[in-house]
Design an enzyme around this catalytic site. Sequence first.
Site, PDB file in Angstrom:
ATOM      1  N   LYS A 169       0.712  -0.902   0.389  1.00 11.19           N
ATOM      2  CA  LYS A 169      -0.162  -0.360  -0.233  1.00 11.19           C
ATOM      3  C   LYS A 169       0.738   0.952  -0.263  1.00 11.19           C
ATOM      4  CE  LYS A 169      -2.924   2.500   3.346  1.00 11.19           C
ATOM      5  NZ  LYS A 169      -3.809   1.951   4.540  1.00 11.19           N
TER       6      LYS A 169
HETATM    7  C1  5RP Z   1      -2.334   4.895   8.861  1.00  8.25           C
HETATM    8  C2  5RP Z   1      -2.708   3.951   7.827  1.00  8.25           C
HETATM    9  C3  5RP Z   1      -3.942   4.746   7.365  1.00  8.25           C
HETATM   10  O1  5RP Z   1      -4.758   3.670   6.869  1.00  8.25           O
HETATM   11  C4  5RP Z   1      -4.163   4.262   6.031  1.00  8.25           C
HETATM   12  O2  5RP Z   1      -3.315   6.248   5.997  1.00  8.25           O
HETATM   13  C5  5RP Z   1      -5.170   4.794   4.769  1.00  8.25           C
HETATM   14  O3  5RP Z   1      -6.161   5.538   4.786  1.00  8.25           O
HETATM   15  P1  5RP Z   1      -5.554   7.189   4.288  1.00  8.25           P
HETATM   16  O4  5RP Z   1      -6.656   7.063   3.542  1.00  8.25           O
HETATM   17  O5  5RP Z   1      -6.937   7.497   6.031  1.00  8.25           O
HETATM   18  O6  5RP Z   1      -5.813   7.896   4.396  1.00  8.25           O
HETATM   19  O7  5RP Z   1      -2.106   2.901   7.167  1.00  8.25           O
HETATM   20  O8  5RP Z   1      -0.411   4.349   8.568  1.00  8.25           O
END
Ligand code: 5RP
Length: 252
Positions: free
Chosen positions: A159
């Site tokens: 991610k």
């Molecule tokens: C925090 C994360 C969050 O889950 C990620 O950032 C996704 O959320 P958003 O779309 O609010 O950024 O991994 O470390």
Amino acid sequence: MMKDGRTVMLAVDHGYFQGPTTGLENPRKTITPLLPYADSLALTRGVLRTSVDPSQKIPIILRVSGGTSILKELSDEVVTTSIEEALRLNASAVALSVFVGSEHEKQTLANLAELVNEGERYGMPVMAITAVGREMARDARYLGLACRIAAELGASIVKTYYCEDFQKVVEGCPVPVVIAGGKKLPEREALQLAFDAVSEGAVGVDMGRNIFQSSNPVGMIRAIRAVVHDGKGVDEAMRLFGEKQPAKQIAR
Ligand code: 5RP
């Protein structure tokens, strides 16, 4: 991942370092209406235990890194939750952050490698999250480096953040890539972000604030699904966002 090879993960793990994030003060209240529209739910064991009914069939991506807060150096993470606990909680995958280029880069990459070693014993996939330190540029060069390292260390999915030349990040990463949404944007911009990311090779989103901080969270997750799963453009997705919500649930 759904049959089309795409995914809409709902991220509600922000409290692990941010505390009661806007929109997640009462996690159960926020999560429950969104569950029928999410392919999986990314959260910590604390919120899973307290705020999601065990009867829910939604696949769980269990956040297992943490130990830091917004008051301190964020990269100083450890693995907080064991693989055995992830199995007990019936998680489908575990997730942790890596902080490439940050003060504790080596520690977080070692966390990833060790988690993959542990996960392999049970067939538990690991999602690596390329957290970006304050001093890092969110560009294709940096994110490409971070994603590739995570994949090389054994992450099954990565991610990261969308950026200019995002297709280069995807091309250089041999495992599927999803994007985080980041800070709340106007809905049209968030839908455009998701559209651009999947057009340039992401398999979907692991999105949080742009869904649960929206004025219409159910409308927004339905609109995101339309972009990710149905190949809809931003205009059509915006129409869905504005529509009154049907009561029926999506079959899983
Ligand atoms: C925090 C994360 C969050 O889950 C990620 O950032 C996704 O959320 P958003 O779309 O609010 O950024 O991994 O470390």
